[in-house]
Design a protein around this motif. Structure first.
Motif, PDB file in Angstrom:
ATOM      1  N   UNK A 197       4.827   4.937   0.691  1.00 57.02           N
ATOM      2  CA  UNK A 197       5.614   4.262  -0.325  1.00 57.02           C
ATOM      3  C   UNK A 197       4.707   3.357  -1.144  1.00 57.02           C
ATOM      4  N   UNK A 198       4.922   3.327  -2.428  1.00 58.95           N
ATOM      5  CA  UNK A 198       4.093   2.460  -3.253  1.00 58.95           C
ATOM      6  C   UNK A 198       2.889   3.179  -3.819  1.00 58.95           C
ATOM      7  N   UNK A 199       2.750   4.454  -3.476  1.00 61.58           N
ATOM      8  CA  UNK A 199       1.655   5.212  -4.056  1.00 61.58           C
ATOM      9  C   UNK A 199       0.377   5.081  -3.255  1.00 61.58           C
ATOM     10  N   UNK A 200      -0.597   5.853  -3.660  1.00 63.99           N
ATOM     11  CA  UNK A 200      -1.862   5.879  -2.948  1.00 63.99           C
ATOM     12  C   UNK A 200      -2.595   4.555  -3.123  1.00 63.99           C
ATOM     13  N   UNK A 201      -3.178   4.091  -2.051  1.00 62.05           N
ATOM     14  CA  UNK A 201      -3.911   2.830  -2.116  1.00 62.05           C
ATOM     15  C   UNK A 201      -5.390   3.160  -2.356  1.00 62.05           C
ATOM     16  N   UNK A 202      -5.911   2.674  -3.436  1.00 60.47           N
ATOM     17  CA  UNK A 202      -7.289   3.003  -3.793  1.00 60.47           C
ATOM     18  C   UNK A 202      -8.269   2.473  -2.755  1.00 60.47           C
ATOM     19  N   UNK A 203      -8.074   1.248  -2.332  1.00 66.65           N
ATOM     20  CA  UNK A 203      -8.991   0.631  -1.370  1.00 66.65           C
ATOM     21  C   UNK A 203      -9.020   1.438  -0.089  1.00 66.65           C
ATOM     22  N   UNK A 204      -7.877   1.777   0.410  1.00 64.36           N
ATOM     23  CA  UNK A 204      -7.789   2.521   1.658  1.00 64.36           C
ATOM     24  C   UNK A 204      -8.428   3.901   1.520  1.00 64.36           C
ATOM     25  N   UNK A 215      -2.382   7.487 -11.972  1.00 66.62           N
ATOM     26  CA  UNK A 215      -3.334   6.654 -11.228  1.00 66.62           C
ATOM     27  C   UNK A 215      -3.293   6.925  -9.745  1.00 66.62           C
ATOM     28  N   UNK A 216      -2.260   7.535  -9.298  1.00 66.63           N
ATOM     29  CA  UNK A 216      -2.093   7.582  -7.855  1.00 66.63           C
ATOM     30  C   UNK A 216      -1.923   8.977  -7.297  1.00 66.63           C
ATOM     31  N   UNK A 227     -12.082  10.648  -4.136  1.00 64.60           N
ATOM     32  CA  UNK A 227     -11.440   9.738  -5.075  1.00 64.60           C
ATOM     33  C   UNK A 227     -11.400  10.435  -6.418  1.00 64.60           C
TER      34      UNK A 227
END
Lengths: 178, 445
Positions: free
Chosen positions: A31-38, A94-95, A175
């Motif tokens: 939920x909330x979309x892909x986390x770039x940092x992770x 973006x995600x 990425x």
């Protein structure tokens, strides 16, 4: 590095790679979309694991030992070979989920090269285990992005030289371009 | 402020939140922040709500009982949203709350989720007008023909009502997920940071912000580093820092150029090669950065340690504290259960002599910089009798476990303390477990 240690490291590296891939897939439905940092940290772990796997394989083969029977990585290629990188125009979402087709090919590389390397042996696929995909990997085929098609990897694509196979692939493609 | 001299002991004061073990996801606390006087304590949760507690100023005759914090206001700050263009849900979880310094009777705070920052005004109403000429008490309009005299409406006392209203909404400025907001010492501007960019806002202007840091590479395949936290200097309005996933902190001076892509100072400690592992990069990622109140130092938190940096020395921290070194040999398991991605925060006490951060098993640690002492305490319902003194806890890394020690393998990694806050002037701390807020105070002898 002793053969036994190299083996352990090899197995560990592959296990970490497998765990990382399943995390990457799981993060697609977060939920909330892909986390770039992770995603970035996951790709770094995968890169370290890949490098260590590669160097431990080299030391195994340099010491003249036959690599011991391992899980048939080649069968793992099938579902992942079909996995697609998200399309990467600069203005795209973006995600989108990052995917790792190159990593998949590397598994195929190594597995198929094993076969090439020892022509006197029959295919080392273990049919019994092969039919069951490891349960930590997603059983479904990856969702296609709009405009994409499925296609099988051309037969010649995995025939890279052993030394080049893993280093050539780029984990940077985990990425995607945004 | 009471100096933490001698053997400072901490006592349980209060606990807020549901008692039952079945934690609703919306109740998970995601941020905790005292305001500048410490009178107000705000929490944000995964459900997008903000709860503000107020310290009651009572019991001055009984100094051993400091005032309690009671609920002052609760409001829904953010709602879940859907980005139709990207086909993505935007979580309502409150990532950060930052209070503005108080300028008038009302209180203001900034709260943010992944994409949108909001300025909330919290004001009190304790009087209401009574005696309108044209309206009845219940609001119905009077028949003008029935009015025979005029009177002046008066304000009469009423039960205190605390109202929260959104005064500004700062939206559509972040492509990536917002991880920090920080109010500038000029009290007019603030920054917001996401994974790749930092924006500068004016509190009065919502339709425009200035991009001051942009680390997005031209080719995303070359991405190696993301921004993990950012903060303005407490006194120098031109200075801010941001930390990265590579364990680097960059200090920027906004006077140098409009786009602060070139840092003024770069703080990085060389990696210890003996500690290299698959997970070296993950554990060196900085999860929080906080300036000291003095502005001379800053503190960073990575997965296993807390580091204090002198702003005048870039090549290594002046102090390093290991929070839970016993986890270093467990990194593989922590990677598998996702705990290695946990983002712990850290905080300073009012006079910068002690720092605090959380750990697992509902443990939290304090490091006394001046006395070179540290302690590990636990926030649990078992130790929550009024004024009960907290007993120091110890974790046994391996081998023979002493009495009262807990072994690493018995730690509950689902019970994590990620968010802690220290009262700016007093020895009162707020510690958030998954869905409970514990308030502890030091024992006054």
């Amino acid at each position: 590095m002793s053969f036994a240690t190299a083996m352990e490291v090899n197995v560990e590296a592959r296990r970490i790679l497998a765990v990382s891939i399943s995390k990457l897939y799981a993060s697609r439905s977060q939920r909330g979309g892909l986390r770039l940092h992770r995603s970035l940290l996951l790709s770094m772990v995968m890169r370290s694991a890949r490098d260590i796997y590669h160097s431990s394989r080299e030391s195994e083969l340099a010491s003249g030992e036959q690599p011991a029977a391992e899980e048939p990585m080649d069968t793992n290629c099938d579902p992942k070979e079909k996995a697609r990188l998200a399309p990467e125009p600069a203005d795209s979402s973006a995600d989108m989920a990052p995917e790792v087709p190159d990593k998949d090919e590397s598994d195929c590389d190594v597995a198929e090269d094993k076969e090439n390397h020892s022509p006197t042996k029959q295919s080392r696929k273990r049919r019994g285990k092969a039919s069951a995909a490891p349960d930590f990997l997603p059983s479904k085929r990856a969702r296609l992005e709009p405009g994409e098609e499925r296609y099988a990897a051309p037969p010649g694509s995995c025939r890279a030289g052993l030394g080049d196979s893993l280093s050539a692939l780029s984990l940077n493609q985990v990425i995607p371009a945004f | 402020m009471a100096a933490p001299g001698g053997d400072m002991q901490w006592c349980f004061s209060q606990v807020k939140g549901a008692i039952d073990d079945d934690v609703a996801e919306a109740d998970i606390i995601s941020t905790v922040e005292f305001n500048h006087t410490g009178e107000l304590l705000a929490t944000g949760d995964k459900g997008g709500r903000v709860v503000i507690f107020q310290q009651e100023i009572e019991n001055k005759s009984l100094p051993q009982f400091r005032s309690e914090y009671n609920v002052y206001s609760t409001f829904q700050s953010h709602e879940p949203e859907f980005d139709y263009l990207k086909s993505l849900e935007i979580e309502e979880k409150i990532n950060k709350i930052r209070w503005l310094p108080q300028k008038n009777a009302a209180q203001f705070l900034l709260s943010t989720n992944d994409k949108t920052i909001k300025l909330w005004k919290i004001s009190e109403r304790d009087k209401r007008p009574d005696g309108y000429n044209l309206k009845e008490d219940d609001g119905r309009c009077k028949d003008p023909n029935s009015i025979t005299s005029l009177r002046v409406p008066v304000l009469i006392p009423m039960d205190l009502m605390v109202e929260a209203s959104p005064r500004r909404v700062f939206a559509n400025a972040h492509t990536y997920h917002i991880n920090s907001v920080s109010v500038n010492s000029d009290h007019e501007t603030y920054l917001s940071a996401d994974d790749l960019r930092i924006n500068l806002w004016h509190l009065e202007i919502t339709d425009r912000s200035f991009n001051i840091v942009d680390i997005k590479p031209a080719n995303m395949e070359e991405l190696t580093e993301v921004i993990t936290a950012a903060e303005f200097h407490p006194h120098q309005c031109n200075t801010f820092v941001y930390s990265s996933s590579k364990g680097i902190i960059r200090l920027c001076d906004m006077r140098e150029s409009a786009l602060c892509d070139r840092h003024t100072k770069l703080f990085e400690e060389p990696e210890d090669p003996s500690n290299r592992s698959f997970f070296s990069e993950i554990i060196s990622s900085i999860s929080d950065v906080k300036f000291s109140h003095s502005g001379r130092y800053m503190m960073t938190r990575d997965y296993l340690s807390v580091k204090i940096w002198d702003l005048n020395m870039e090549n290594r921290p002046v102090e390093t504290y290991q929070v839970h070194e016993y986890l270093r040999s467990k990194l593989c398991s922590l990677y598998e259960n996702d705990c290695i991605f946990d983002k712990f925060e850290c905080c300073w006490n009012g006079n910068d002599s002690v720092v605090m951060t959380g750990s697992y098993n509902n443990f939290f640690r304090m490091f006394d910089r001046s006395q070179r002492r540290d302690v590990m305490l636990e926030a649990s319902r078992e130790n929550s009798k009024p004024m009960q003194v907290l007993k120091p806890r110890k974790v046994c890394a391996g081998g023979k476990r002493k009495k009262d020690e807990i072994s690493v393998d018995s730690l509950d990694f689902n019970k994590k303390i990620l968010h802690t806050a220290w009262h700016p002037q007093d020895n009162i701390i707020a510690v958030a477990t998954t869905n409970n807020l514990y308030i502890f105070q030091d024992k006054i002898n």
